[in-house]
Design a protein around this motif. Structure first.
Motif, PDB file in Angstrom:
ATOM      1  N   ASN A  57       0.871  -1.125   0.355  1.00  0.00           N
ATOM      2  CA  ASN A  57      -0.321  -0.223  -0.316  1.00  0.00           C
ATOM      3  C   ASN A  57       1.132   1.250   0.027  1.00  0.00           C
ATOM      4  O   ASN A  57       1.970   1.346   0.301  1.00  0.00           O
ATOM      5  N   LYS A  58       0.572   2.314  -0.933  1.00  0.00           N
ATOM      6  CA  LYS A  58       1.863   3.242  -0.965  1.00  0.00           C
ATOM      7  C   LYS A  58       0.035   4.433  -0.584  1.00  0.00           C
ATOM      8  O   LYS A  58      -0.937   4.877  -1.666  1.00  0.00           O
ATOM      9  N   TYR A  59       0.287   5.500  -0.105  1.00  0.00           N
ATOM     10  CA  TYR A  59      -0.112   6.796  -0.256  1.00  0.00           C
ATOM     11  C   TYR A  59      -0.119   7.704  -1.915  1.00  0.00           C
ATOM     12  O   TYR A  59       1.008   7.754  -2.112  1.00  0.00           O
ATOM     13  N   GLU A  60      -1.410   7.650  -3.262  1.00  0.00           N
ATOM     14  CA  GLU A  60      -1.008   8.384  -4.168  1.00  0.00           C
ATOM     15  C   GLU A  60      -1.086  10.382  -3.642  1.00  0.00           C
ATOM     16  O   GLU A  60      -1.966  10.501  -3.010  1.00  0.00           O
ATOM     17  N   ARG A  61      -0.199  10.644  -4.503  1.00  0.00           N
ATOM     18  CA  ARG A  61       0.026  11.697  -4.783  1.00  0.00           C
ATOM     19  C   ARG A  61      -0.705  12.344  -6.149  1.00  0.00           C
ATOM     20  O   ARG A  61      -1.075  11.640  -6.973  1.00  0.00           O
ATOM     21  N   ASN A  62      -0.833  12.904  -6.487  1.00  0.00           N
ATOM     22  CA  ASN A  62      -2.023  13.839  -7.247  1.00  0.00           C
ATOM     23  C   ASN A  62      -1.498  14.594  -8.227  1.00  0.00           C
ATOM     24  O   ASN A  62      -1.477  15.907  -7.990  1.00  0.00           O
ATOM     25  N   GLN A  63      -0.716  14.402  -9.284  1.00  0.00           N
ATOM     26  CA  GLN A  63      -0.320  15.547 -10.388  1.00  0.00           C
ATOM     27  C   GLN A  63      -0.852  16.469 -10.566  1.00  0.00           C
ATOM     28  O   GLN A  63      -0.778  17.838 -10.649  1.00  0.00           O
ATOM     29  N   LYS A  64      -2.654  16.371 -11.177  1.00  0.00           N
ATOM     30  CA  LYS A  64      -3.724  17.176 -11.317  1.00  0.00           C
ATOM     31  C   LYS A  64      -3.620  17.882 -10.132  1.00  0.00           C
ATOM     32  O   LYS A  64      -3.689  19.795 -10.795  1.00  0.00           O
ATOM     33  N   ALA A  65      -3.619  18.034  -9.066  1.00  0.00           N
ATOM     34  CA  ALA A  65      -4.184  18.829  -8.030  1.00  0.00           C
ATOM     35  C   ALA A  65      -2.455  19.893  -8.193  1.00  0.00           C
ATOM     36  O   ALA A  65      -2.472  21.108  -7.649  1.00  0.00           O
ATOM     37  N   ARG A  66      -1.334  19.244  -7.627  1.00  0.00           N
ATOM     38  CA  ARG A  66       0.115  19.728  -7.731  1.00  0.00           C
ATOM     39  C   ARG A  66       0.228  21.107  -8.829  1.00  0.00           C
ATOM     40  O   ARG A  66       0.036  22.403  -8.886  1.00  0.00           O
ATOM     41  N   ARG A  67      -0.379  20.874 -10.796  1.00  0.00           N
ATOM     42  CA  ARG A  67      -0.594  21.659 -11.022  1.00  0.00           C
ATOM     43  C   ARG A  67      -1.329  22.914 -11.021  1.00  0.00           C
ATOM     44  O   ARG A  67      -1.622  23.975 -11.398  1.00  0.00           O
ATOM     45  N   GLU A  68      -2.693  22.082 -10.702  1.00  0.00           N
ATOM     46  CA  GLU A  68      -3.998  23.533 -10.174  1.00  0.00           C
ATOM     47  C   GLU A  68      -3.582  24.197  -9.378  1.00  0.00           C
ATOM     48  O   GLU A  68      -3.471  25.729  -9.389  1.00  0.00           O
ATOM     49  N   CYS A  69      -2.123  23.780  -8.210  1.00  0.00           N
ATOM     50  CA  CYS A  69      -1.624  24.723  -6.749  1.00  0.00           C
ATOM     51  C   CYS A  69      -1.324  25.575  -7.564  1.00  0.00           C
ATOM     52  O   CYS A  69      -1.187  27.298  -7.478  1.00  0.00           O
ATOM     53  N   VAL A  70       0.108  25.342  -8.081  1.00  0.00           N
ATOM     54  CA  VAL A  70       0.701  26.343  -9.099  1.00  0.00           C
ATOM     55  C   VAL A  70       0.340  27.598 -10.004  1.00  0.00           C
ATOM     56  O   VAL A  70       0.368  28.633  -9.543  1.00  0.00           O
ATOM     57  N   ALA A  71      -1.141  26.966 -10.759  1.00  0.00           N
ATOM     58  CA  ALA A  71      -1.759  27.639 -11.442  1.00  0.00           C
ATOM     59  C   ALA A  71      -2.449  28.826 -10.953  1.00  0.00           C
ATOM     60  O   ALA A  71      -2.557  30.018 -10.884  1.00  0.00           O
ATOM     61  N   LYS A  72      -2.702  28.575  -9.654  1.00  0.00           N
ATOM     62  CA  LYS A  72      -3.549  29.417  -8.596  1.00  0.00           C
ATOM     63  C   LYS A  72      -2.666  30.019  -7.573  1.00  0.00           C
ATOM     64  O   LYS A  72      -3.106  31.213  -7.421  1.00  0.00           O
ATOM     65  N   LYS A  73      -1.583  28.854  -7.514  1.00  0.00           N
ATOM     66  CA  LYS A  73      -0.723  30.850  -6.296  1.00  0.00           C
ATOM     67  C   LYS A  73       0.817  30.524  -6.853  1.00  0.00           C
ATOM     68  O   LYS A  73       1.501  31.294  -5.865  1.00  0.00           O
ATOM     69  N   GLY A  74       1.505  30.358  -7.872  1.00  0.00           N
ATOM     70  CA  GLY A  74       1.614  30.399  -8.647  1.00  0.00           C
ATOM     71  C   GLY A  74       3.298  29.285  -7.556  1.00  0.00           C
ATOM     72  O   GLY A  74       3.493  28.777  -7.023  1.00  0.00           O
ATOM     73  N   TYR A  75       4.685  30.144  -8.789  1.00  0.00           N
ATOM     74  CA  TYR A  75       5.401  29.893  -7.761  1.00  0.00           C
ATOM     75  C   TYR A  75       6.720  29.896  -6.648  1.00  0.00           C
ATOM     76  O   TYR A  75       7.616  29.879  -7.277  1.00  0.00           O
ATOM     77  N   GLN A  76       6.067  31.026  -6.093  1.00  0.00           N
ATOM     78  CA  GLN A  76       6.578  31.230  -4.698  1.00  0.00           C
ATOM     79  C   GLN A  76       6.512  31.408  -3.578  1.00  0.00           C
ATOM     80  O   GLN A  76       5.242  31.031  -3.527  1.00  0.00           O
ATOM     81  N   CYS A  77       7.381  30.779  -2.914  1.00  0.00           N
ATOM     82  CA  CYS A  77       7.134  29.739  -1.728  1.00  0.00           C
ATOM     83  C   CYS A  77       6.011  31.112  -0.554  1.00  0.00           C
ATOM     84  O   CYS A  77       6.532  32.375  -0.612  1.00  0.00           O
TER      85      CYS A  77
END
Length: 358
Positions: free
Chosen positions: A164-184
């Motif tokens: 068993n492993k926990y799945e990460r979600n590339q789609k969620a990541r892409r939406e996150c940086v699209a909305k919030k950018g690449y700045q910490c």
């Protein structure tokens, strides 16, 4: 049963293509292994990470009994030079499409050097990490592909792939940086501003609710559940369990910078001034001791800095305090202040400079 790390180089043998063409199987020239052993296939430069976990299902096969793998050999001379060797057959157990088993992470758990030859894993801490990477690393930065044809975003869905492993979600990541950018969102670092082209589109994505605590399908809200952060801040967020919040870590960072500034330079004999403005705009850097100290600390860093780096950090750290200021407002304010303090009116945003008080 033994566990092994096996290095593989696509410039010699394209193991990924072979595994796909042979229904999750591949034959490896070796007589080291016994049936039931587990091997971790490490892909060399440029990947520098473990890609596959495989089980040894057959050993000491002769060439005539092995798969016809000549099409996958890039180095044909090496292929034909080894056809008298024994072969072992590996069966795919798990493929890692993220960087959780990168060489850097392996070093953190005790691996020494770079995998250049077949090596048995004898270190218990390293083996435990390789067998349970997502549970042990407490790492939220690395994403595993999730089915793209699902309109909903799920995190924490347990998927069984022999383990068993926990799945990460590339789609969620892409939406996150699209909305919030690449700045910490903690320290304000922008890797493209700092490193140029090689830093473009680089950022970690932090799960505000740790993925390991979800344990069931969870419909993700990108706005409230994910935050872009730099690797340093990401690891600091996870220095306790449950993790620090973004605001808690920002407060720690601001206080630390002020404390360091006080220890290094006691310019103000009256001591530290804590200034919290009710105004939504900062008109003069000298009006806020926190901002001024931060700018001076950055100007005096070993190796120098650039005005655009200072702007990036100030935007990240003081946006909430001066919510009426746009990045352009910060840029003009900092550019004017730095040129005035350093007496260098010719300075440009991307000029590397340093400033030392005599």
């Amino acid at each position: 049963m033994k566990y092994w790390i096996v290095p593989s180089n696509d410039h010699t043998f394209r193991i990924g293509d072979a595994i796909k063409a042979q229904n999750g199987m591949v034959d490896w020239r070796t007589d080291k292994f016994t049936e039931g052993d587990v091997v971790f296939i490490y892909k060399t430069v440029p990947e520098k990470r473990i890609h596959y976990k495989m089980e040894v299902v057959k050993v000491k096969m002769i060439f005539d009994k092995a798969f016809e793998q000549e099409p996958f050999w890039t180095d044909k001379d090496q292929y034909y030079g080894g056809i008298t060797s024994f072969y072992a057959r590996f069966k795919l157990l798990e493929e890692y499409s993220d960087d959780i088993l990168s060489l850097n992470h392996m070093h953190e758990f005790g691996y020494q050097g770079i995998p250049r030859s077949v090596r048995e894993i004898k270190d218990e801490a390293l083996l435990d990490f390789l067998l349970h990477p997502h549970q042990i690393a407490n790492d939220e930065a690395y994403d595993v592909d999730y089915p793209e044809n699902d309109d909903k975003l799920y995190e924490g869905a347990l998927m069984k792939v022999n383990v068993n492993k926990y799945e990460r979600n590339q789609k969620a990541r892409r939406e996150c940086v699209a909305k919030k950018g690449y700045q910490c969102l903690v320290c304000g670092r922008d890797f493209e501003a700092t490193y140029g082209e090689i830093g473009k589109n680089f950022i970690h994505v932090h799960h505000l609710t740790p993925i390991s605590t979800i344990g069931q399908e969870y419909e993700l809200n990108v706005d409230t559940d994910l935050a872009p952060v730099c690797p340093n801040c990401h690891y600091m967020l996870h220095r306790k369990n449950p993790p620090y919040t973004i605001e808690e870590l920002k407060d720690i960072l601001i206080k630390q910078k002020v404390d360091v500034g006080v220890k290094l330079k006691r310019r103000n004999k009256a001591g530290t001034i804590w200034f919290q403005s009710d105004a939504n705009m900062l008109r003069d850097v000298n009006d806020d001791e926190d901002v001024r100290r931060l700018i001076h600390n950055m100007m005096e860093m070993d190796g120098g800095t650039m005005m655009k780096n200072i702007t990036s950090v100030c935007v990240g750290m003081f946006t909430e305090r001066y919510f009426g200021m746009k990045p352009n407002d910060w840029r003009h304010l900092i550019d004017d202040y730095v040129r005035k303090v350093t007496n260098r009116p010719e300075l440009k945003e991307d000029t590397l400079f340093s400033y030392k008080v005599g």
